[in-house]
Design an enzyme around this catalytic site. Structure first.
Site, PDB file in Angstrom:
ATOM      1  N   ASN A 170      -9.679   1.104  -3.096  1.00  0.00           N
ATOM      2  CA  ASN A 170     -10.451   1.537  -2.170  1.00  0.00           C
ATOM      3  C   ASN A 170     -10.680   3.129  -1.379  1.00  0.00           C
ATOM      4  O   ASN A 170     -11.717   3.480  -0.875  1.00  0.00           O
ATOM      5  CB  ASN A 170     -10.013   1.045  -0.914  1.00  0.00           C
ATOM      6  N   SER A 222      -3.033  -5.494  -1.695  1.00  0.00           N
ATOM      7  CA  SER A 222      -2.549  -6.948  -0.941  1.00  0.00           C
ATOM      8  C   SER A 222      -0.974  -7.822  -0.976  1.00  0.00           C
ATOM      9  O   SER A 222      -0.288  -7.103  -1.773  1.00  0.00           O
ATOM     10  CB  SER A 222      -3.323  -8.210  -1.631  1.00  0.00           C
ATOM     11  N   GLU A 263       2.715  -0.133   0.221  1.00  0.00           N
ATOM     12  CA  GLU A 263       1.290  -0.098   1.375  1.00  0.00           C
ATOM     13  C   GLU A 263       0.969  -1.590   1.181  1.00  0.00           C
ATOM     14  O   GLU A 263      -0.002  -1.592   0.543  1.00  0.00           O
ATOM     15  CB  GLU A 263       1.349   0.700   1.139  1.00  0.00           C
ATOM     16  N   LEU A 264       1.399  -2.885   2.411  1.00  0.00           N
ATOM     17  CA  LEU A 264       0.552  -4.028   2.283  1.00  0.00           C
ATOM     18  C   LEU A 264      -0.740  -4.307   3.148  1.00  0.00           C
ATOM     19  O   LEU A 264      -1.391  -2.899   3.839  1.00  0.00           O
ATOM     20  CB  LEU A 264       1.458  -5.111   2.370  1.00  0.00           C
ATOM     21  N   CYS A 303      -6.990  -0.360   5.103  1.00  0.00           N
ATOM     22  CA  CYS A 303      -6.353  -1.431   5.689  1.00  0.00           C
ATOM     23  C   CYS A 303      -5.844  -0.935   6.372  1.00  0.00           C
ATOM     24  O   CYS A 303      -5.385  -1.746   7.254  1.00  0.00           O
ATOM     25  CB  CYS A 303      -4.607  -1.271   3.962  1.00  0.00           C
ATOM     26  N   GLU A 324      -7.340 -10.124   7.732  1.00  0.00           N
ATOM     27  CA  GLU A 324      -7.300  -9.051   7.224  1.00  0.00           C
ATOM     28  C   GLU A 324      -9.297  -8.940   6.573  1.00  0.00           C
ATOM     29  O   GLU A 324     -10.039  -9.540   6.383  1.00  0.00           O
ATOM     30  CB  GLU A 324      -6.965  -8.171   6.366  1.00  0.00           C
ATOM     31  N   GLU A 382       5.001   7.295   2.829  1.00  0.00           N
ATOM     32  CA  GLU A 382       4.530   8.061   2.376  1.00  0.00           C
ATOM     33  C   GLU A 382       3.816   9.147   2.974  1.00  0.00           C
ATOM     34  O   GLU A 382       2.964   9.352   3.712  1.00  0.00           O
ATOM     35  CB  GLU A 382       3.126   7.329   1.579  1.00  0.00           C
TER      36      GLU A 382
HETATM   37  P1  NAD Z   1      -5.209  -6.380  -4.711  1.00  0.00           P
HETATM   38  O1  NAD Z   1      -3.258  -6.763  -4.273  1.00  0.00           O
HETATM   39  O2  NAD Z   1      -5.732  -6.933  -5.346  1.00  0.00           O
HETATM   40  O3  NAD Z   1      -4.809  -4.920  -5.552  1.00  0.00           O
HETATM   41  C1  NAD Z   1      -4.031  -4.476  -6.035  1.00  0.00           C
HETATM   42  C2  NAD Z   1      -3.949  -3.133  -7.180  1.00  0.00           C
HETATM   43  O4  NAD Z   1      -2.940  -4.755  -7.880  1.00  0.00           O
HETATM   44  C3  NAD Z   1      -5.068  -3.587  -8.088  1.00  0.00           C
HETATM   45  O5  NAD Z   1      -4.820  -2.274  -8.764  1.00  0.00           O
HETATM   46  C4  NAD Z   1      -5.004  -4.546  -8.615  1.00  0.00           C
HETATM   47  O6  NAD Z   1      -5.003  -4.491 -10.173  1.00  0.00           O
HETATM   48  C5  NAD Z   1      -3.124  -4.819  -8.698  1.00  0.00           C
HETATM   49  N1  NAD Z   1      -2.586  -5.858  -9.031  1.00  0.00           N
HETATM   50  C6  NAD Z   1      -3.660  -7.511  -8.998  1.00  0.00           C
HETATM   51  N2  NAD Z   1      -3.130  -8.578  -9.413  1.00  0.00           N
HETATM   52  C7  NAD Z   1      -1.282  -8.274  -9.961  1.00  0.00           C
HETATM   53  C8  NAD Z   1      -0.230  -8.544 -10.373  1.00  0.00           C
HETATM   54  N3  NAD Z   1      -0.817  -9.565 -10.594  1.00  0.00           N
HETATM   55  N4  NAD Z   1       0.046  -7.947 -10.525  1.00  0.00           N
HETATM   56  C9  NAD Z   1       0.360  -6.099 -10.854  1.00  0.00           C
HETATM   57  N5  NAD Z   1      -0.422  -5.871 -10.279  1.00  0.00           N
HETATM   58  C10 NAD Z   1      -1.438  -6.367  -9.732  1.00  0.00           C
HETATM   59  O7  NAD Z   1      -5.910  -5.976  -3.318  1.00  0.00           O
HETATM   60  P2  NAD Z   1      -6.884  -4.995  -4.132  1.00  0.00           P
HETATM   61  O8  NAD Z   1      -8.452  -5.953  -3.110  1.00  0.00           O
HETATM   62  O9  NAD Z   1      -7.433  -4.084  -5.101  1.00  0.00           O
HETATM   63  O10 NAD Z   1      -6.952  -3.968  -1.915  1.00  0.00           O
HETATM   64  C11 NAD Z   1      -6.916  -4.415  -0.717  1.00  0.00           C
HETATM   65  C12 NAD Z   1      -5.735  -4.637   0.181  1.00  0.00           C
HETATM   66  O11 NAD Z   1      -4.882  -3.512  -0.055  1.00  0.00           O
HETATM   67  C13 NAD Z   1      -5.898  -5.160   1.024  1.00  0.00           C
HETATM   68  O12 NAD Z   1      -4.962  -6.387   1.596  1.00  0.00           O
HETATM   69  C14 NAD Z   1      -5.570  -4.287   2.293  1.00  0.00           C
HETATM   70  O13 NAD Z   1      -4.817  -3.477   2.981  1.00  0.00           O
HETATM   71  C15 NAD Z   1      -4.303  -3.538   0.817  1.00  0.00           C
HETATM   72  N6  NAD Z   1      -4.553  -1.812   1.437  1.00  0.00           N
HETATM   73  C16 NAD Z   1      -3.400  -1.393   1.341  1.00  0.00           C
HETATM   74  C17 NAD Z   1      -2.941  -0.692   2.357  1.00  0.00           C
HETATM   75  C18 NAD Z   1      -1.897   0.409   2.827  1.00  0.00           C
HETATM   76  O14 NAD Z   1      -1.292   1.878   2.659  1.00  0.00           O
HETATM   77  N7  NAD Z   1      -0.788  -0.266   3.244  1.00  0.00           N
HETATM   78  C19 NAD Z   1      -3.820   0.824   1.415  1.00  0.00           C
HETATM   79  C20 NAD Z   1      -5.812   0.645   1.488  1.00  0.00           C
HETATM   80  C21 NAD Z   1      -5.099  -0.971   0.522  1.00  0.00           C
END
Ligand code: NAD
Length: 459
Positions: free
Chosen positions: A131, A208, A229-230, A263, A360, A437
């Site tokens: 994102n 996530s 950061e989830l 997020c 979310e 961060e």
């Molecule tokens: P996601 O967890 O699916 O993916 C995030 C990253 O993790 C990607 O690079 C993905 O390839 C990787 N990933 C996926 N499965 C994995 C695994 N089994 N092992 C290792 N890496 C893996 O999340 P998303 O859907 O891409 O992003 C949206 C989520 O991120 C939302 O929940 C959002 O709230 C969160 N987010 C949090 C913040 C924050 O700062 N707290 C900021 C932006 C997004």
């Protein structure tokens, strides 16, 4: 090769390498081998390299912004804003590298001196989401390198083009191989290689909650440091005494950023009874004037969602709310443009037991809930497994202070819809993760504290 799609029209806009385990392992090895020399490089030299990287990318901002628009879907003005935000971290940490101060402590023993060193944590790894393809990487790499750590990063496979362009510019700036490495391929396998390597001393993950928990569990084996950061489920609370115009403007800007795929996006909008209908009307008027379109134009537009799963999730949540009694004030369905576009949507009459209240949303949906008292709304805001950010609008200072104290979140934003910048600590509590961060707190995540007792000084 991994194909990268433009979410606005489904066209292929580029490819990224689909690396084998051996290739990923070789990049991890380079990250680890580069650490001893990098950790001993003068802080000023590390800062100068970051500064150079910052300048090169700042000069080509438009190029980066167009790549972001193509692979992420946000509009160009937002992409430029994201780059400024990301560059801010590189600039900040280029300076901060020189300020990782240790300590001296009055000795507890005679003829002794107590010293505290701050040492780089070691080789590190990071995994980032789609994102904010630029800012997420900038924030993590800049902090790690400033602290004297090396870092290997796995960007999201949905948006790797911005990431590889950043790597190219890092090399141009003189940031060497090993110090900053990048890999793409099967996320789960790469995650296992990162968490399974005892030489990697820290992992920074944004994404996530489900994946974050898995990585934390896998990293437990080596007791790695973690920054997580989830997900979030941000409450946005508007009291009767708030300025309606100010609250509506802050809400619309925060909610429609990246089509709601953020997020820290307001996810539960609680409005006090006395102001509820007027605020909904003010928000509806603003939202009705915003166009939905692909992003390669200067005007602010709401772009597409990232993929079909994202669209289905948003559509499902709105449908479920409607079936359980929500009223649709605006939107409420996929946009007539088709593809991954969804209409900016305003829902009222929501209740806390609906699925949308606990999930979310990650889409351009404004879900409005009514409340009567401060005590009630604080309890409802806290009734979430997440705790990233909370927003509130009120002109009462005593109430502002109580909210800051009582709301369970890593960040509380009063009378504004804008959260982030390089100089503040960003992060959450509960299932939104841990670690921060940005700011001087961010760099602490990449150092180890070493206590040294020098006794026997009377010799
Ligand atoms: P996601 O967890 O699916 O993916 C995030 C990253 O993790 C990607 O690079 C993905 O390839 C990787 N990933 C996926 N499965 C994995 C695994 N089994 N092992 C290792 N890496 C893996 O999340 P998303 O859907 O891409 O992003 C949206 C989520 O991120 C939302 O929940 C959002 O709230 C969160 N987010 C949090 C913040 C924050 O700062 N707290 C900021 C932006 C997004």
């Amino acid at each position: 090769m991994i194909k990268v799609f433009n979410p606005a029209d489904g066209s292929v806009v580029g490819v990224a390498p689909e690396m084998t385990s051996a290739e990923v392992q070789a990049a991890i090895d380079r990250t680890c081998q580069a650490f001893p020399a990098w950790s001993r490089t003068l802080a000023k030299t590390r800062g100068d390299l970051l500064r150079r990287w910052f300048e090169l990318m700042r000069d080509d901002k438009r190029l980066f912004a167009e790549i972001i628009v193509k692979e992420n879907g946000k509009c160009i003005s937002e992409a430029m804003g994201e780059i400024d935000y990301g560059l801010g971290f590189i600039e900040w940490y280029a300076e901060e590298a020189k300020r990782v101060y240790g300590d001296t402590i009055p000795s507890h023993a005679a003829n002794a001196q107590v010293l505290v060193f701050k040492e780089p944590a070691g080789p590190t790894a990071a995994i980032t989401p789609w994102n904010f393809p630029f800012m997420m990487i900038a924030r993590k790499i800049a902090t790690a390198l400033a602290a004297g750590c090396t870092m290997i990063i796995k960007p999201a496979e949905l948006t790797p083009l911005t990431a590889y362009k950043m790597l190219e510019y890092a090399r141009k700036a003189g940031i060497p191989e090993g110090v900053f490495e990048m890999v793409t391929g099967n996320p789960a396998r790469i995650g296992e290689l990162f968490t399974g390597d005892p030489r990697i001393r820290k992992i920074s993950f944004t994404g996530s909650t489900a994946v974050g928990k898995m990585l934390a569990a896998a990293s437990g084996h080596d007791l790695k440091k973690m920054t997580l950061e989830l997900g979030g489920n941000a409450p946005f609370i508007v009291f009767d005494d708030a300025g309606i115009e100010q609250a509506a403007a802050g809400l619309v800007a925060a909610k429609l950023r990246n089509s709601g795929q953020v997020c820290i996006s307001p996810n539960r909008i609680y409005v006090q009874d006395g102001i509820h209908d007027r605020l909904v009307a003010a928000v509806a008027e603003k939202v009705a004037g915003i166009r939905v379109d692909q992003g390669l134009q200067e005007e602010f537009v709401v772009g597409p969602l990232i993929n079909q799963a994202g669209l289905d999730k948003v559509a499902g949540l709105v449908e479920d709310a409607r079936e359980h009694g929500a009223q649709v004030v605006l939107g409420g369905k996929p946009h007539a443009k088709g593809g991954l576009f969804y209409e900016p949507t305003i829902l009222t009459g929501l209740t806390d037991d609906m699925r949308i209240a606990r999930t979310e949303i990650f889409g351009p949906v404004f879900p409005f809930y009514r409340f009567k008292t401060e005590e009630e709304v604080v309890a409802r805001a806290n009734r979430s497994e997440y705790g990233l950010v909370a927003y509130a609008y009120t002109r009462d200072h005593a109430r502002s202070f109580r909210l800051s104290r009582d709301i369970e979140a890593g960040m509380v934003i009063l009378n504004s819809g804008s959260v982030g910048t390089a100089s503040v600590p960003f992060g959450g509590v509960k299932h939104s993760g841990y670690g921060r961060e940005g700011s001087h707190y961010g760099i602490e995540e990449y150092v180890e504290v070493k206590y040294v007792l020098m006794a026997g000084l009377d010799a």
